[in-house]
Write a protein that holds these residues in place. Structure first.
Motif, PDB file in Angstrom:
ATOM      1  N   HIS A   1       1.505   5.750   1.525  1.00  0.00           N
ATOM      2  CA  HIS A   1       2.375   6.784   0.971  1.00  0.00           C
ATOM      3  C   HIS A   1       2.172   8.099   1.731  1.00  0.00           C
ATOM      4  CE1 HIS A   1       4.385   9.398  -1.880  1.00  0.00           C
ATOM      5  NE2 HIS A   1       4.953   8.302  -2.357  1.00  0.00           N
ATOM      6  N   PRO A   2       3.258   8.821   2.032  1.00  0.00           N
ATOM      7  CA  PRO A   2       3.151  10.038   2.857  1.00  0.00           C
ATOM      8  C   PRO A   2       2.460  11.227   2.192  1.00  0.00           C
ATOM      9  CG  PRO A   2       5.433   9.652   2.199  1.00  0.00           C
ATOM     10  CD  PRO A   2       4.652   8.456   1.762  1.00  0.00           C
ATOM     11  N   LEU A   3       2.144  11.147   0.910  1.00  0.00           N
ATOM     12  CA  LEU A   3       1.473  12.268   0.257  1.00  0.00           C
ATOM     13  C   LEU A   3      -0.039  12.272   0.451  1.00  0.00           C
ATOM     14  CD1 LEU A   3       3.484  12.623  -3.077  1.00  0.00           C
ATOM     15  CD2 LEU A   3       3.689  13.951  -0.975  1.00  0.00           C
TER      16      LEU A   3
ATOM     17  N   MET B   1       0.816  -1.205   0.000  1.00  0.00           N
ATOM     18  CA  MET B   1       0.000   0.000   0.000  1.00  0.00           C
ATOM     19  C   MET B   1       0.855   1.264   0.000  1.00  0.00           C
ATOM     20  SD  MET B   1      -3.620  -0.586   1.871  1.00  0.00           S
ATOM     21  CE  MET B   1      -3.201  -0.154   3.511  1.00  0.00           C
ATOM     22  N   GLN B   2       2.083   1.161   0.449  1.00  0.00           N
ATOM     23  CA  GLN B   2       2.913   2.358   0.513  1.00  0.00           C
ATOM     24  C   GLN B   2       3.313   2.872  -0.863  1.00  0.00           C
ATOM     25  OE1 GLN B   2       4.916  -0.302   2.471  1.00  0.00           O
ATOM     26  NE2 GLN B   2       6.702  -0.543   1.208  1.00  0.00           N
ATOM     27  N   ASN B   3       3.118   2.053  -1.893  1.00  0.00           N
ATOM     28  CA  ASN B   3       3.485   2.480  -3.242  1.00  0.00           C
ATOM     29  C   ASN B   3       2.348   3.164  -3.985  1.00  0.00           C
ATOM     30  OD1 ASN B   3       6.078   1.421  -2.938  1.00  0.00           O
ATOM     31  ND2 ASN B   3       5.396  -0.606  -3.567  1.00  0.00           N
ATOM     32  N   ILE B   4       1.156   3.149  -3.426  1.00  0.00           N
ATOM     33  CA  ILE B   4       0.019   3.795  -4.086  1.00  0.00           C
ATOM     34  C   ILE B   4       0.024   5.277  -3.730  1.00  0.00           C
ATOM     35  CG2 ILE B   4      -2.487   3.866  -4.347  1.00  0.00           C
ATOM     36  CD1 ILE B   4      -2.539   0.908  -3.523  1.00  0.00           C
ATOM     37  N   GLU B   5       0.355   6.096  -4.718  1.00  0.00           N
ATOM     38  CA  GLU B   5       0.445   7.538  -4.522  1.00  0.00           C
ATOM     39  C   GLU B   5      -0.828   8.223  -5.011  1.00  0.00           C
ATOM     40  OE1 GLU B   5       3.941   9.474  -6.136  1.00  0.00           O
ATOM     41  OE2 GLU B   5       4.934   7.536  -6.262  1.00  0.00           O
ATOM     42  N   PRO B   6      -1.149   9.368  -4.431  1.00  0.00           N
ATOM     43  CA  PRO B   6      -2.227  10.157  -5.031  1.00  0.00           C
ATOM     44  C   PRO B   6      -1.773  10.700  -6.384  1.00  0.00           C
ATOM     45  CG  PRO B   6      -1.247  11.319  -3.163  1.00  0.00           C
ATOM     46  CD  PRO B   6      -0.591   9.980  -3.246  1.00  0.00           C
ATOM     47  N   SER B   7      -2.735  10.985  -7.235  1.00  0.00           N
ATOM     48  CA  SER B   7      -2.400  11.545  -8.549  1.00  0.00           C
ATOM     49  C   SER B   7      -1.772  12.918  -8.373  1.00  0.00           C
ATOM     50  CB  SER B   7      -3.655  11.636  -9.402  1.00  0.00           C
ATOM     51  OG  SER B   7      -4.159  10.348  -9.635  1.00  0.00           O
ATOM     52  N   PHE B   8      -0.880  13.252  -9.267  1.00  0.00           N
ATOM     53  CA  PHE B   8      -0.172  14.528  -9.154  1.00  0.00           C
ATOM     54  C   PHE B   8      -0.065  15.254 -10.490  1.00  0.00           C
ATOM     55  CE2 PHE B   8       2.775  10.980  -9.449  1.00  0.00           C
ATOM     56  CZ  PHE B   8       3.516  11.312 -10.574  1.00  0.00           C
ATOM     57  N   GLN B   9      -0.852  14.838 -11.475  1.00  0.00           N
ATOM     58  CA  GLN B   9      -0.718  15.386 -12.825  1.00  0.00           C
ATOM     59  C   GLN B   9      -1.084  16.866 -12.940  1.00  0.00           C
ATOM     60  OE1 GLN B   9      -3.001  13.213 -11.874  1.00  0.00           O
ATOM     61  NE2 GLN B   9      -4.942  13.477 -12.917  1.00  0.00           N
ATOM     62  N   TRP B  10      -1.820  17.405 -11.966  1.00  0.00           N
ATOM     63  CA  TRP B  10      -2.236  18.808 -12.051  1.00  0.00           C
ATOM     64  C   TRP B  10      -1.516  19.687 -11.027  1.00  0.00           C
ATOM     65  CZ3 TRP B  10      -7.476  16.205 -11.361  1.00  0.00           C
ATOM     66  CH2 TRP B  10      -7.894  15.620 -12.572  1.00  0.00           C
ATOM     67  N   GLU B  11      -0.462  19.179 -10.410  1.00  0.00           N
ATOM     68  CA  GLU B  11       0.229  19.960  -9.372  1.00  0.00           C
ATOM     69  C   GLU B  11       0.764  21.285  -9.877  1.00  0.00           C
ATOM     70  OE1 GLU B  11       3.213  17.973  -7.104  1.00  0.00           O
ATOM     71  OE2 GLU B  11       1.738  17.143  -5.745  1.00  0.00           O
ATOM     72  N   ASN B  12       1.068  21.376 -11.170  1.00  0.00           N
ATOM     73  CA  ASN B  12       1.545  22.658 -11.711  1.00  0.00           C
ATOM     74  C   ASN B  12       0.409  23.682 -11.809  1.00  0.00           C
ATOM     75  OD1 ASN B  12       0.252  21.236 -13.774  1.00  0.00           O
ATOM     76  ND2 ASN B  12       1.537  22.136 -15.376  1.00  0.00           N
ATOM     77  N   LYS B  13      -0.848  23.207 -11.719  1.00  0.00           N
ATOM     78  CA  LYS B  13      -2.012  24.098 -11.770  1.00  0.00           C
ATOM     79  C   LYS B  13      -2.614  24.349 -10.396  1.00  0.00           C
ATOM     80  CE  LYS B  13      -4.820  23.712 -15.260  1.00  0.00           C
ATOM     81  NZ  LYS B  13      -5.780  23.288 -16.273  1.00  0.00           N
ATOM     82  N   TYR B  14      -2.493  23.353  -9.502  1.00  0.00           N
ATOM     83  CA  TYR B  14      -3.126  23.470  -8.190  1.00  0.00           C
ATOM     84  C   TYR B  14      -2.414  22.571  -7.185  1.00  0.00           C
ATOM     85  CZ  TYR B  14      -6.480  23.305  -4.396  1.00  0.00           C
ATOM     86  OH  TYR B  14      -7.060  23.403  -3.169  1.00  0.00           O
ATOM     87  N   ASN B  15      -2.205  23.113  -5.989  1.00  0.00           N
ATOM     88  CA  ASN B  15      -1.636  22.337  -4.884  1.00  0.00           C
ATOM     89  C   ASN B  15      -2.365  22.768  -3.610  1.00  0.00           C
ATOM     90  OD1 ASN B  15       0.000  21.465  -2.692  1.00  0.00           O
ATOM     91  ND2 ASN B  15       1.719  21.230  -4.111  1.00  0.00           N
TER      92      ASN B  15
END
Length: 190
Positions: A44-46, A1-15
């Protein structure tokens, strides 16, 4: 389970951690220190915690002008033992509603289980607060949707049928919102 990250494809638009209106404004994240777990398995810590023992999430995108938010969920949604809807509603949804958000897009392909209860107060409250808006749940496992139907959450949350986007990570958030808004306006106002 620690390898399942949240999606991050829009981080350049919103964080969310940089959005002063977000419930997670100012949060600091580590890529290497794992501190949260579900049933003894580190995650995952994110992922953002909401004081639930089993449900975590990430606000992927929020647009205050179009009044929508996209949230990815992770873990076990357990209303029976942990009242997860209360944590989700009070720690995240209430704060977004205060900022004018009335359209919620929930992605749930990483929800591994749902344990419901026939007490639907938080769902009903959320539904009433987004008058002229909607709550859409996409890509949840079929067995979760069956449980939602069993507990009558389909009164409050739109899911199933054509509310499935296999390629959602390749789309822009505004495209997702406009597509779902069009679909739900047809579904809710035939």
């Amino acid at each position: 389970m620690q390898n399942i990250e949240p999606s991050f494809q829009w981080e350049n638009k919103y964080n969310a951690s940089q959005d002063h209106k977000s419930p997670f404004y100012g949060r600091k994240y580590s890529e290497t220190i794992y501190e949260h777990d579900i049933y003894g398995y580190y995650i995952h810590p994110l992922w953002d915690e909401i004081e639930s023992e089993t449900l975590y999430l990430k606000i992927l995108f929020t647009d205050y002008q179009l009044k929508f938010s996209i949230i990815e969920l992770f873990g076990e949604w357990n209303d029976t033992l942990h009242n997860d809807i209360m944590f989700f509603k009070r720690k995240v949804i209430d704060l977004l509603v205060e900022q004018g958000i009335k359209h919620f897009i929930l992605f749930g392909e990483n929800i591994f289980n749902f344990h419901g209860t026939f007490e639907d107060d938080y769902y009903a409250e959320w539904f009433e607060e987004v008058e002229n808006g909607w709550i859409a749940a996409l890509n949840f496992p079929e067995f979760v949707e069956k449980e939602w139907t069993k507990y009558h959450l389909d009164y409050y949350i739109n899911f199933g049928g054509n509310l499935y986007l296999e390629n959602w990570r390749t789309l822009q958030p505004e495209q997702i919102f406009k597509g779902i808004d069009l679909l739900l306006s047809r579904r809710l106002n035939p």
